[in-house]
Design a protein around this motif. Structure first.
Motif, PDB file in Angstrom:
ATOM      1  N   ALA A  26      21.907  76.743  40.183  1.00  0.00           N
ATOM      2  CA  ALA A  26      20.959  75.687  40.529  1.00  0.00           C
ATOM      3  C   ALA A  26      19.519  76.167  40.381  1.00  0.00           C
ATOM      4  N   LEU A  27      19.272  77.441  40.693  1.00  0.00           N
ATOM      5  CA  LEU A  27      17.920  77.979  40.533  1.00  0.00           C
ATOM      6  C   LEU A  27      17.499  78.049  39.068  1.00  0.00           C
ATOM      7  N   CYS A  28      18.484  78.054  38.168  1.00  0.00           N
ATOM      8  CA  CYS A  28      18.191  78.099  36.728  1.00  0.00           C
ATOM      9  C   CYS A  28      18.064  76.707  36.118  1.00  0.00           C
ATOM     10  N   ALA A  29      18.382  75.674  36.892  1.00  0.00           N
ATOM     11  CA  ALA A  29      18.308  74.314  36.364  1.00  0.00           C
ATOM     12  C   ALA A  29      16.868  74.004  35.965  1.00  0.00           C
ATOM     13  N   GLY A  30      16.689  73.446  34.779  1.00  0.00           N
ATOM     14  CA  GLY A  30      15.360  73.133  34.281  1.00  0.00           C
ATOM     15  C   GLY A  30      14.729  74.244  33.470  1.00  0.00           C
ATOM     16  N   LEU A  31      15.318  75.428  33.494  1.00  0.00           N
ATOM     17  CA  LEU A  31      14.826  76.528  32.665  1.00  0.00           C
ATOM     18  C   LEU A  31      15.529  76.491  31.316  1.00  0.00           C
ATOM     19  N   SER A  32      14.784  76.722  30.276  1.00  0.00           N
ATOM     20  CA  SER A  32      15.352  76.718  28.928  1.00  0.00           C
ATOM     21  C   SER A  32      16.028  78.045  28.626  1.00  0.00           C
ATOM     22  N   TRP A 157       3.697  83.241  34.249  1.00  0.00           N
ATOM     23  CA  TRP A 157       2.292  83.618  34.397  1.00  0.00           C
ATOM     24  C   TRP A 157       1.767  84.300  33.133  1.00  0.00           C
ATOM     25  N   CYS A 158       2.623  85.031  32.456  1.00  0.00           N
ATOM     26  CA  CYS A 158       2.213  85.701  31.220  1.00  0.00           C
ATOM     27  C   CYS A 158       1.958  84.713  30.086  1.00  0.00           C
ATOM     28  N   ASN A 159       2.441  83.498  30.215  1.00  0.00           N
ATOM     29  CA  ASN A 159       2.229  82.456  29.212  1.00  0.00           C
ATOM     30  C   ASN A 159       0.833  81.871  29.417  1.00  0.00           C
ATOM     31  N   PRO A 160      -0.032  81.856  28.398  1.00  0.00           N
ATOM     32  CA  PRO A 160      -1.395  81.330  28.575  1.00  0.00           C
ATOM     33  C   PRO A 160      -1.445  79.891  29.066  1.00  0.00           C
ATOM     34  N   LEU A 161      -0.368  79.125  28.848  1.00  0.00           N
ATOM     35  CA  LEU A 161      -0.338  77.744  29.322  1.00  0.00           C
ATOM     36  C   LEU A 161      -0.098  77.650  30.822  1.00  0.00           C
ATOM     37  N   ARG A 162       0.291  78.758  31.451  1.00  0.00           N
ATOM     38  CA  ARG A 162       0.597  78.793  32.883  1.00  0.00           C
ATOM     39  C   ARG A 162       1.538  77.650  33.291  1.00  0.00           C
ATOM     40  N   PRO A 163       2.692  77.541  32.640  1.00  0.00           N
ATOM     41  CA  PRO A 163       3.596  76.425  32.951  1.00  0.00           C
ATOM     42  C   PRO A 163       4.231  76.573  34.326  1.00  0.00           C
ATOM     43  N   ALA A 164       4.644  75.451  34.894  1.00  0.00           N
ATOM     44  CA  ALA A 164       5.272  75.439  36.211  1.00  0.00           C
ATOM     45  C   ALA A 164       6.773  75.630  36.081  1.00  0.00           C
ATOM     46  N   TYR A 165       7.347  76.304  37.059  1.00  0.00           N
ATOM     47  CA  TYR A 165       8.795  76.401  37.182  1.00  0.00           C
ATOM     48  C   TYR A 165       9.356  75.078  37.691  1.00  0.00           C
ATOM     49  N   ARG A 166       8.799  74.584  38.762  1.00  0.00           N
ATOM     50  CA  ARG A 166       9.138  73.274  39.315  1.00  0.00           C
ATOM     51  C   ARG A 166       7.924  72.716  40.030  1.00  0.00           C
ATOM     52  N   GLN A 167       7.870  71.403  40.137  1.00  0.00           N
ATOM     53  CA  GLN A 167       6.800  70.784  40.900  1.00  0.00           C
ATOM     54  C   GLN A 167       6.988  71.078  42.381  1.00  0.00           C
ATOM     55  N   ALA A 168       5.878  71.303  43.065  1.00  0.00           N
ATOM     56  CA  ALA A 168       5.936  71.668  44.476  1.00  0.00           C
ATOM     57  C   ALA A 168       6.122  70.435  45.350  1.00  0.00           C
ATOM     58  N   PRO A 169       6.799  70.594  46.495  1.00  0.00           N
ATOM     59  CA  PRO A 169       6.847  69.501  47.472  1.00  0.00           C
ATOM     60  C   PRO A 169       5.451  69.221  48.021  1.00  0.00           C
ATOM     61  N   VAL A 170       5.337  68.194  48.819  1.00  0.00           N
ATOM     62  CA  VAL A 170       4.056  67.872  49.433  1.00  0.00           C
ATOM     63  C   VAL A 170       3.570  69.071  50.240  1.00  0.00           C
ATOM     64  N   GLU A 267      -4.799  80.129  42.350  1.00  0.00           N
ATOM     65  CA  GLU A 267      -3.778  81.125  42.082  1.00  0.00           C
ATOM     66  C   GLU A 267      -2.634  80.488  41.308  1.00  0.00           C
ATOM     67  N   PHE A 268      -1.899  81.328  40.581  1.00  0.00           N
ATOM     68  CA  PHE A 268      -0.714  80.848  39.878  1.00  0.00           C
ATOM     69  C   PHE A 268       0.458  80.853  40.845  1.00  0.00           C
ATOM     70  N   THR A 269       1.177  79.746  40.891  1.00  0.00           N
ATOM     71  CA  THR A 269       2.350  79.611  41.734  1.00  0.00           C
ATOM     72  C   THR A 269       3.513  79.146  40.865  1.00  0.00           C
ATOM     73  N   LEU A 270       4.688  79.055  41.443  1.00  0.00           N
ATOM     74  CA  LEU A 270       5.831  78.538  40.695  1.00  0.00           C
ATOM     75  C   LEU A 270       5.703  77.052  40.411  1.00  0.00           C
ATOM     76  N   ALA A 271       4.678  76.417  40.987  1.00  0.00           N
ATOM     77  CA  ALA A 271       4.349  75.035  40.661  1.00  0.00           C
ATOM     78  C   ALA A 271       3.128  74.955  39.752  1.00  0.00           C
ATOM     79  N   GLY A 272       2.761  76.067  39.117  1.00  0.00           N
ATOM     80  CA  GLY A 272       1.582  76.107  38.261  1.00  0.00           C
ATOM     81  C   GLY A 272       0.364  76.593  39.028  1.00  0.00           C
ATOM     82  N   PHE A 326       9.160  77.667  47.543  1.00  0.00           N
ATOM     83  CA  PHE A 326       8.921  78.830  46.686  1.00  0.00           C
ATOM     84  C   PHE A 326       7.462  79.303  46.746  1.00  0.00           C
ATOM     85  N   HIS A 327       6.827  79.118  47.908  1.00  0.00           N
ATOM     86  CA  HIS A 327       5.452  79.573  48.103  1.00  0.00           C
ATOM     87  C   HIS A 327       5.203  79.680  49.602  1.00  0.00           C
ATOM     88  N   PRO A 328       4.403  80.654  50.034  1.00  0.00           N
ATOM     89  CA  PRO A 328       4.145  80.806  51.464  1.00  0.00           C
ATOM     90  C   PRO A 328       3.427  79.598  52.059  1.00  0.00           C
TER      91      PRO A 328
END
Length: 416
Positions: A26-32, A157-170, A267-272, A326-328
């Motif tokens: 499930a953690l890999c869902a959405g990853l190519s 983060w190493c990708n210059p586009l700084r893509p998100a892993y998943r959108q963050a909750p509210v 900062e870069f987060t898993l939501a971009g 996925f963020h403090p």
């Protein structure tokens, strides 16, 4: 690893095995496939390798425990062994990203096949020894779930586009909570696993240690407080740093925590890329940075014994992987010690060494923890990437002092 003292239930073991194995997928869902192939640095591993290695662990230490078992892909043992020298040779860690074959589909089929065989074995009956091996494998898998998240964060983060892993909750409400130092207990006190339920061998044996007069901060150090350290020239003041830490700062050009942007306001987060929350715990810092900040703040880092004695009296509540943030989070209002569990791993002042009377597990599993008791430092409490049921007060995580791609932060301590 402790053999459970309760009655072993086949249904419970099978249900837990199925749930945790599915959670990794499930953690890999959405990853190519490309996302899961990349290895952004030698300390990280491709997601595809994590999927394969955790499966290899069950094949090697559960299915392979049966002398009659024959692996359908024996050559994969070389590819997906991590560091078990007594099991056999292994592919070089920095080159895991070069393993385009077997393919991701091959790895997914491998997981399915091994899961079916392990499940069939469990249905035939579970004794205490098998249950203990399964439980160790599941906690091992949960460690790799956390590594999946930290490693993909570094890769994105190493990708210059700084893509998100998943959108963050509210976003949770952010507010300031004053830092206070709360006195800890003093005297001879016991630490280490108490024998109830699962523990790694490095958490044992329980033993008596002496705690001097001390105090712990009621909360974690925030982004705003660490920003003050940065703006005060903390990364330019050699006197704040351990010798190896200062050499690392000079060599690698550190000026702020990993994933902070150059504007020091995002900062870069898993939501971009997101605005830096001033009241959230600072994270992705090394032991060297944590120690330097503590000196600058006129404090120190807690010892692991001080941390454990305080945490053992608290419920295991907090911001864990289960929350899917996925963020403090910013510190919640409250009394007493806050955020002891979850959000960020807390660096301690304790080197990772064995407890008095420590004995590693017999055989290859003895390589799991003991051989790394050199040149590393202990972290406590879990993070926003840690599964809640993976953590406990006696849990000892460990990393080298320069590592900062983990969700690691700071709680201050004081002498009294």
């Amino acid at each position: 690893m402790n053999v459970p003292t309760f009655t072993v239930s086949t249904e419970d073991v099978l249900a837990r095995f199925t749930h945790i194995r599915k959670q990794t997928l499930a953690l890999c869902a959405g990853l190519s496939g490309e996302d899961l192939q990349v290895q952004s640095m030698p300390d990280a591993s491709p997601g595809k390798w994590h999927l394969a290695h955790t499966t290899w662990f069950f094949e090697q230490f559960v299915l392979g425990h049966d002398p009659a078992y024959r692996s359908p892909n024996p050559e994969w043992h070389y590819l997906f062994n991590s560091y078990y020298e007594s099991v056999g040779p292994m592919h070089a860690r920095p080159q895991r990203g070069l393993l385009s074959r077997p393919t991701l589909d091959d790895i997914r089929n491998y997981r399915t096949r091994v899961d079916e065989m392990v499940s069939e074995r469990l249905v035939r009956g579970v004794d205490a020894t098998l249950a203990a091996r399964i439980e160790l494998g599941l906690h091992h898998e949960q460690q790799h779930q956390e590594l999946l998240l930290t490693d993909i964060k570094h890769a994105l983060w190493c990708n210059p586009l700084r893509p998100a892993y998943r959108q963050a909750p509210v976003k949770s409400e952010s507010r300031s909570v004053s830092m206070r130092f709360l006195p800890g207990r003093q005297g001879p006190l016991d630490i280490g696993h108490d024998g109830d339920g699962f523990a790694y061998d490095n958490e044992t044996p329980r033993h008596t240690t002496w705690l001097p007069a001390h105090a712990l901060a009621n909360r974690l150090v925030t982004n705003a407080e660490y920003l003050a350290f940065v703006r005060d020239g903390g990364y330019q003041e050699a006197g704040l740093w351990l010798s190896d830490g200062w050499a690392t700062v000079q060599r690698d050009g550190w000026q702020h925590p990993l994933y902070w942007q150059e504007d020091l306001s995002s900062e870069f987060t898993l939501a971009g890329v997101r605005a830096l929350d001033p009241h959230a715990p600072v994270c992705h810092i090394s032991y060297f940075e944590a120690d330097a900040f503590a000196r600058w703040a006129g404090a120190r880092l807690p010892t692991e014994a001080e941390w454990e004695d305080a945490a053992a009296r608290l419920p295991i509540n907090g911001n864990f992987q289960d929350n899917m943030r996925f963020h403090p989070n910013a510190v919640p209002p409250g009394e007493g010690l806050l955020q002891m569990y979850g959000d960020v791993w807390e660096w301690t002042a304790s080197p990772y060494v064995s407890y008095p009377g420590f004995k590693p597990l017999p055989g290859a599993l003895g390589e799991y923890n003991g051989k790394f008791m050199n040149g590393q430092w202990v972290l406590r409490g879990g993070s926003c990437a840690t599964p809640r049921d993976h953590i406990r007060a006696s849990y000892r995580n460990f990393f080298p002092p320069h590592a900062r791609w983990q969700f690691a932060g700071i709680r201050l301590g004081q002498d009294r």
